[in-house]
Design a protein around this motif. Structure first.
Motif, PDB file in Angstrom:
ATOM      1  N   LEU A  72     -72.651 -78.043 -17.346  1.00 39.64           N
ATOM      2  CA  LEU A  72     -73.557 -77.739 -16.238  1.00 39.64           C
ATOM      3  C   LEU A  72     -73.710 -76.236 -16.041  1.00 39.64           C
ATOM      4  O   LEU A  72     -74.808 -75.751 -15.734  1.00 39.64           O
ATOM      5  CB  LEU A  72     -73.029 -78.381 -14.952  1.00 39.64           C
ATOM      6  CG  LEU A  72     -73.006 -79.899 -14.899  1.00 39.64           C
ATOM      7  CD1 LEU A  72     -72.410 -80.371 -13.576  1.00 39.64           C
ATOM      8  CD2 LEU A  72     -74.403 -80.474 -15.074  1.00 39.64           C
ATOM      9  N   SER A  73     -72.621 -75.511 -16.203  1.00 42.90           N
ATOM     10  CA  SER A  73     -72.667 -74.060 -16.028  1.00 42.90           C
ATOM     11  C   SER A  73     -73.607 -73.423 -17.046  1.00 42.90           C
ATOM     12  O   SER A  73     -74.425 -72.559 -16.707  1.00 42.90           O
ATOM     13  CB  SER A  73     -71.264 -73.460 -16.167  1.00 42.90           C
ATOM     14  OG  SER A  73     -70.407 -73.928 -15.145  1.00 42.90           O
ATOM     15  N   ARG A  74     -73.498 -73.854 -18.293  1.00 44.46           N
ATOM     16  CA  ARG A  74     -74.357 -73.278 -19.334  1.00 44.46           C
ATOM     17  C   ARG A  74     -75.829 -73.629 -19.097  1.00 44.46           C
ATOM     18  O   ARG A  74     -76.716 -72.798 -19.296  1.00 44.46           O
ATOM     19  CB  ARG A  74     -73.901 -73.747 -20.723  1.00 44.46           C
ATOM     20  CG  ARG A  74     -72.604 -73.104 -21.188  1.00 44.46           C
ATOM     21  CD  ARG A  74     -72.392 -73.302 -22.675  1.00 44.46           C
ATOM     22  NE  ARG A  74     -72.296 -74.705 -23.041  1.00 44.46           N
ATOM     23  CZ  ARG A  74     -71.184 -75.414 -22.996  1.00 44.46           C
ATOM     24  NH1 ARG A  74     -70.048 -74.849 -22.600  1.00 44.46           N
ATOM     25  NH2 ARG A  74     -71.173 -76.683 -23.366  1.00 44.46           N
ATOM     26  N   ARG A  75     -76.093 -74.863 -18.669  1.00 44.45           N
ATOM     27  CA  ARG A  75     -77.475 -75.251 -18.389  1.00 44.45           C
ATOM     28  C   ARG A  75     -78.075 -74.343 -17.322  1.00 44.45           C
ATOM     29  O   ARG A  75     -79.228 -73.890 -17.434  1.00 44.45           O
ATOM     30  CB  ARG A  75     -77.533 -76.701 -17.915  1.00 44.45           C
ATOM     31  CG  ARG A  75     -77.284 -77.739 -18.996  1.00 44.45           C
ATOM     32  CD  ARG A  75     -77.299 -79.131 -18.383  1.00 44.45           C
ATOM     33  NE  ARG A  75     -76.927 -80.149 -19.355  1.00 44.45           N
ATOM     34  CZ  ARG A  75     -76.696 -81.417 -19.025  1.00 44.45           C
ATOM     35  NH1 ARG A  75     -76.793 -81.804 -17.755  1.00 44.45           N
ATOM     36  NH2 ARG A  75     -76.365 -82.291 -19.958  1.00 44.45           N
ATOM     37  N   CYS A  76     -77.323 -74.122 -16.278  1.00 42.61           N
ATOM     38  CA  CYS A  76     -77.805 -73.273 -15.193  1.00 42.61           C
ATOM     39  C   CYS A  76     -77.982 -71.836 -15.665  1.00 42.61           C
ATOM     40  O   CYS A  76     -79.029 -71.221 -15.433  1.00 42.61           O
ATOM     41  CB  CYS A  76     -76.835 -73.335 -14.013  1.00 42.61           C
ATOM     42  SG  CYS A  76     -77.323 -72.310 -12.596  1.00 42.61           S
ATOM     43  N   MET A  77     -76.983 -71.306 -16.327  1.00 47.99           N
ATOM     44  CA  MET A  77     -77.046 -69.912 -16.768  1.00 47.99           C
ATOM     45  C   MET A  77     -78.185 -69.680 -17.749  1.00 47.99           C
ATOM     46  O   MET A  77     -78.852 -68.635 -17.717  1.00 47.99           O
ATOM     47  CB  MET A  77     -75.710 -69.511 -17.390  1.00 47.99           C
ATOM     48  CG  MET A  77     -74.533 -69.478 -16.409  1.00 47.99           C
ATOM     49  SD  MET A  77     -74.686 -68.205 -15.144  1.00 47.99           S
ATOM     50  CE  MET A  77     -74.317 -66.739 -16.132  1.00 47.99           C
TER      51      MET A  77
END
Length: 302
Positions: A72-77
């Motif tokens: 999720l963090s990578r998707r957002c970033m």
């Protein structure tokens, strides 16, 4: 390396038990919960799971949670044109939030005592094998992740949400759970009982027998914690003296079933605490279930 938000939550969850032990004292008139079955403990594998363990993420669940959070963090970033940590980087040195017998009851294994004294060869190996592949998030990436960046928009022109990607990830991970309850930090509640257990008359009696046994072997320590925390080997150095004391320590624990009694008292206090706060721990279980299910859902769609 873990994400900043994950690292903070995990460190909060891993409050040092031995530091809490130093707070023991007073409250001698507290009612002591009845002991359940007292196991015979000759090695770490003989220590049953403590009641607290059902309320925290085990090693497998913690890994899945951390990987899902990384996805999720990578998707957002990436929406903001930023890079972030890989699964391997965020899971490089994950703790086990369950009760580690050695952390709770000091050294138990005779072979480990003979070879390493009070040292932690597994911990040293993990430190040597860990690492983040040399990647460190930039200041700009961290600002987007924690929400401190100003005037930032994603590829669709939407502004950075309040709290940044960290808040967005937390919201997704907690879907379906109870508000205000965090299974990642609930371990602190059980660790807070540690000093009370050390005042329990069954435990102090077990320590008295252990201490007398150690004295017969030529070592003057009142409790196993005193032996484990001797400044001469607190750094973990496997000196000849450390090995001699650790070997005697384990032998005396085995002779008097010190750890078995200590465990029984710890389990009794934890069960009493759980019964006292039944509604709270029902919510904890609901949140743990949500985290586990959300982690599986996110990883299946990754």
């Amino acid at each position: 390396m873990r994400t900043p938000r994950t690292r903070t939550m995990i460190l909060t969850a891993m409050v040092g038990v031995l530091a809490l032990a130093g707070c023991a004292g007073g409250d001698g008139d507290e009612e002591e919960p009845p002991l359940g079955q007292t196991p015979k403990v000759m090695r770490p594998a003989d220590v049953p799971s403590l009641p607290m363990n059902q309320y925290v993420l085990d090693e497998k669940e913690m890994r899945a949670y951390t990987q899902a959070q990384a996805v999720l963090s990578r998707r957002c970033m990436e929406r903001f044109g930023m890079s972030w940590l890989t699964d391997a980087q965020v899971t490089a040195d994950l703790p086990n939030l369950g009760a580690d017998p050695v952390r709770y009851f000091t050294i138990i294994d005779a072979e480990a005592a003979r070879l390493h004294g009070y040292g932690d060869p597994d911990g040293q190996d993990a430190k040597e094998k860990g690492g983040t592949g040399g990647y460190e998030p930039t200041a700009a990436e961290r600002a987007v992740y924690d929400g401190t960046a100003k005037g930032v928009t994603d590829t669709a022109g939407k502004p950075l949400p309040e709290g940044g990607c960290a808040a967005e990830v937390d919201k997704e991970m907690k879907l379906g759970g109870a508000e205000g309850v965090n299974p990642l930090t609930v371990g602190n509640e059980f660790y807070s009982l540690y000093a009370k257990v050390l005042r329990d008359s069954r435990v102090t009696g077990a320590f008295t027998n252990w201490s007398a046994c150690m004295k017969e072997k030529g070592f003057a320590y009142q409790t196993p914690l005193d032996a484990a925390n001797d400044t001469e080997w607190k750094s973990g150095a496997a000196t000849r003296a450390a090995i001699a004391v650790a070997t005697a320590d384990v032998a005396c624990k085995q002779q008097h079933n010190t750890v078995g009694i200590w465990y029984a008292a710890m389990a009794a206090h934890q069960n009493a605490y759980i019964d006292k706060k039944a509604e709270h721990f029902s919510e904890v279980l609901a949140n743990k279930k949500a985290l586990v299910e959300n982690s599986a859902r996110i990883m299946q769609g990754a």
